[in-house]
Each structure stands twice: as C-alpha cells, then as structure tokens.
Design an enzyme around this catalytic site. Structure first.
Site, PDB file in Angstrom:
ATOM      1  N   LYS A 106      58.174  32.533  29.959  1.00 49.86           N
ATOM      2  CA  LYS A 106      56.964  32.235  29.164  1.00 49.86           C
ATOM      3  C   LYS A 106      56.749  33.323  28.112  1.00 49.86           C
ATOM      4  O   LYS A 106      57.215  34.456  28.261  1.00 49.86           O
ATOM      5  CB  LYS A 106      55.726  32.117  30.051  1.00 49.86           C
ATOM      6  CG  LYS A 106      55.329  33.381  30.833  1.00 49.86           C
ATOM      7  CD  LYS A 106      54.471  34.362  30.065  1.00 49.86           C
ATOM      8  CE  LYS A 106      54.223  35.649  30.840  1.00 49.86           C
ATOM      9  NZ  LYS A 106      53.859  36.808  30.080  1.00 49.86           N
ATOM     10  N   ASP A 117      51.032  35.288  37.431  1.00 50.32           N
ATOM     11  CA  ASP A 117      51.697  34.351  36.508  1.00 50.32           C
ATOM     12  C   ASP A 117      52.378  33.194  37.231  1.00 50.32           C
ATOM     13  O   ASP A 117      52.879  32.268  36.585  1.00 50.32           O
ATOM     14  CB  ASP A 117      52.770  35.074  35.683  1.00 50.32           C
ATOM     15  CG  ASP A 117      52.173  35.917  34.564  1.00 50.32           C
ATOM     16  OD1 ASP A 117      51.007  35.669  34.191  1.00 50.32           O
ATOM     17  OD2 ASP A 117      52.881  36.808  34.071  1.00 50.32           O
TER      18      ASP A 117
HETATM   19  O1  C5P Z   1      49.547  39.570  39.976  1.00 48.79           O
HETATM   20  P1  C5P Z   1      50.662  40.476  39.630  1.00 48.79           P
HETATM   21  O2  C5P Z   1      51.245  41.164  40.848  1.00 48.79           O
HETATM   22  O3  C5P Z   1      51.744  39.841  38.808  1.00 48.79           O
HETATM   23  O4  C5P Z   1      50.059  41.600  38.718  1.00 48.79           O
HETATM   24  C1  C5P Z   1      50.733  42.813  38.454  1.00 48.79           C
HETATM   25  C2  C5P Z   1      49.714  43.874  38.104  1.00 48.79           C
HETATM   26  O5  C5P Z   1      49.070  43.535  36.877  1.00 48.79           O
HETATM   27  C3  C5P Z   1      48.588  43.969  39.113  1.00 48.79           C
HETATM   28  O6  C5P Z   1      48.897  44.905  40.122  1.00 48.79           O
HETATM   29  C4  C5P Z   1      47.421  44.446  38.279  1.00 48.79           C
HETATM   30  O7  C5P Z   1      47.502  45.845  38.106  1.00 48.79           O
HETATM   31  C5  C5P Z   1      47.680  43.817  36.928  1.00 48.79           C
HETATM   32  N1  C5P Z   1      46.916  42.574  36.692  1.00 48.79           N
HETATM   33  C6  C5P Z   1      45.544  42.660  36.521  1.00 48.79           C
HETATM   34  N2  C5P Z   1      44.832  41.513  36.286  1.00 48.79           N
HETATM   35  C7  C5P Z   1      45.435  40.313  36.190  1.00 48.79           C
HETATM   36  C8  C5P Z   1      46.848  40.205  36.356  1.00 48.79           C
HETATM   37  C9  C5P Z   1      47.544  41.365  36.611  1.00 48.79           C
HETATM   38  O8  C5P Z   1      44.963  43.736  36.592  1.00 48.79           O
HETATM   39  N3  C5P Z   1      44.716  39.215  35.940  1.00 48.79           N
END
Ligand code: C5P
Length: 289
Positions: free
Chosen positions: A10, A137
């Site tokens: 994406k 994502d």
């Molecule tokens: O959800 P995911 O593990 O992919 O997110 C990676 C990092 O990105 C999280 O640990 C967080 O620090 C940050 N993040 C965030 N808010 C979101 C998505 C991601 O703070 N909506």
C-alpha cells in the site's frame, strides 16, 4: 491442501495524526491505496502439528515474531481449530520496513488464505478483529483498494477507485521504525496541518488533480530521509502529479499519468542509491492464485 495468495503493498496518499488514543496509539486519518507490488504467500497444510515459516528474504525472522506466523497462530486460536500442521512460504517482493505495509500484507494474506482453506470459520468482522490484533495496517491489507482509514487504521470507508495511473516507488537504503516515527512526531512542537477535509472531498469525487493538490503525509515533517528532496525533485521534473513519502517511510512514491514519464523517471533515479518499482493502483489487496 495448498493455496497461493497474493498480498499487495500500500501507499498513503494522505496521512495525518489527529491525536492520541487511550491505548497510546495515535488517531489517524489516512487515504490508503493498494498497488500492484505483491508478495506471494503459499499455505500448505501438513501433519506436523505446528506452524513453520520459510521466506525468500534471509533477514526476515521465521519464528513467531514474523507477522505471518502470528497471523496463523491467532487464526487457529480465534477459530477454535486444532492446527493439524501448516507450512507457510513467503516470497518477498515488497521491500522491508519501507512504509509499504509488506509485513501487514503477508499477515492479511495468511488470515484470508486460512479462512478459505478451512471453509470460512471466521466472519468478515472476526477476521477484521484478528487483523487489528496483529497490526494497525492489517485490516486495510485484508480489504485494499482505495479507502479512508481512521482511528488506529481499522475504521475503513471505501472510496472511488483512484484514476488509472502509474506509481513509481523509490526505496532508499535506510529502514525506518514506525514506532520511532510516531515517537518523533510526539516530540515535535509544531506540525503543519494538511487539509484533510478538502482531501476527502476530492477523494469522494475521485478528483485526481485535487487529490494530488491536497495529498500530504505529516510524518515527512519528522522522519529524516536524506534523499527525499532529491527523489521528489527528480519525480517532479519527470512529470509526476504527486511525489510523497509513504507511511513512516522511507519509500517515496510518484504518481504519473503516462507510463513513458514513469519509465523515464525510473531510469533517472538509477543515479541514486534507491531501489525502484513501477506499479499501478489495484482495487483489492488479496488475490487467490
Ligand atoms: O500497529 P502496529 O504494530 O503496526 O504499529 C507499529 C507502531 O506504530 C506502534 O507500536 C505505535 O508506536 C505506532 N502506531 C501508533 N498509532 C497508530 C498506528 C501505529 O502510534 N494508529
């Protein structure tokens, strides 16, 4: 039983951070677009009783820290199924830690693939719930196309398909940690706020020119990508309607209305230490081969 699933990368045509959620995540407003750069995820049922993972890319972990591995384990536990044995192979084409959701795409492919192999034990809503447990994502990567993504990234609203165009991805050598990108955003005193409402108005009408005018990614203001200015300048010189960083970077994408311009730009970018990929927007993220 064996199933091959294609998992699309994406790009973020828009990314704004609106605030902090109670769980520490950030509240986002994003315009996400799937593109035709795919990993291929093969699922093969075995009698081993466990989950094994192999990957064409040597530096990716193959244990339960890999999102594809986690997705399989969570699928069996949510579906309340005894795993008879599963061998996963990931053929990587999407570059790692690039802002293109490669790991999330693989996890989404595992969830969608297993749900098909096991005759849909989970509903669409349950798959979305498991997807969010794996990463912010992953819900988008189950659906794909052109979508407004809000809250952590899981509140999705489909939008008209992006006009046919060519998407040139330029991935510099560095890798970016998404977590560090958000932490850098939190430390920043002042952020220039993009026009989210206008962008959404343009996206709702599929107005390509206006989408390109109001496109923005606030993480560009906090993530250092040394070649960013140069890559964008080369893209614009070659006719890009938009040149912008995707996600937490470092990949910069250019949108071109003609393949000739995109190909000429790809040749020009060979002067820089970047990997390039030429692709197009696609209407869904998961495809069963
Ligand atoms: O959800 P995911 O593990 O992919 O997110 C990676 C990092 O990105 C999280 O640990 C967080 O620090 C940050 N993040 C965030 N808010 C979101 C998505 C991601 O703070 N909506």
């Amino acid at each position: 039983m064996t199933l091959q699933v294609r998992a699309a990368a994406k790009i973020n045509l828009f990314l704004d951070i609106l605030g902090r959620l109670d769980d520490g995540y950030h509240s986002l407003q994003m315009l996400m677009q799937s593109v035709s750069l795919y990993d291929t995820v093969s699922l093969h049922t075995t009698c081993s009783g466990d989950i094994s993972l192999t990957c064409s890319h040597a530096s990716l972990p193959t244990n339960n820290t890999n999102l594809a591995h986690r997705a399989a384990a969570l699928f069996f536990s949510y579906a309340n199924l005894q795993n008879p044995g599963l061998a996963i192979h990931v053929e990587k084409r999407i570059p790692l830690a690039a802002g293109l959701a490669g790991g999330s795409a693989d996890a989404a492919a595992v969830l969608a693939g297993l749900n098909r192999l096991y005759d849909a034990p989970l509903t669409g809503a349950q798959l979305d719930e498991v997807a969010l447990c794996i990463g912010s994502d992953v819900p988008f990567c189950l659906h794909g196309g052109t979508q407004l993504a809000q809250n952590r990234g899981e509140v999705l609203s489909p939008l008209p398909a992006l006009q046919n165009c060519f998407v040139l991805l330029a991935k510099p050598e560095q890798s970016v940690s998404t977590q560090e990108a958000f932490a850098a955003f939190d430390r920043k005193d002042y952020i220039y706020r993009p026009h989210g409402v206008r962008l959404l108005d343009a996206a709702a009408r599929g107005d390509f020119a206006k989408i390109c005018s109001f496109a923005a990614n606030v993480l560009e203001q906090v993530v250092e990508v040394p070649q960013r200015v140069e890559i964008k300048a080369i893209m614009r010189e070659h006719g890009a309607s938009l040149a912008q960083m995707s996600g937490s970077g470092p990949t910069i994408f250019g949108l071109f209305l003609t393949q000739e311009e995109a190909l000429r730009c790809q040749t020009a970018l060979q002067a820089l230490p970047v990997e390039t990929y030429l692709c197009t927007p696609v209407a869904s993220a998961i495809r069963f081969d």
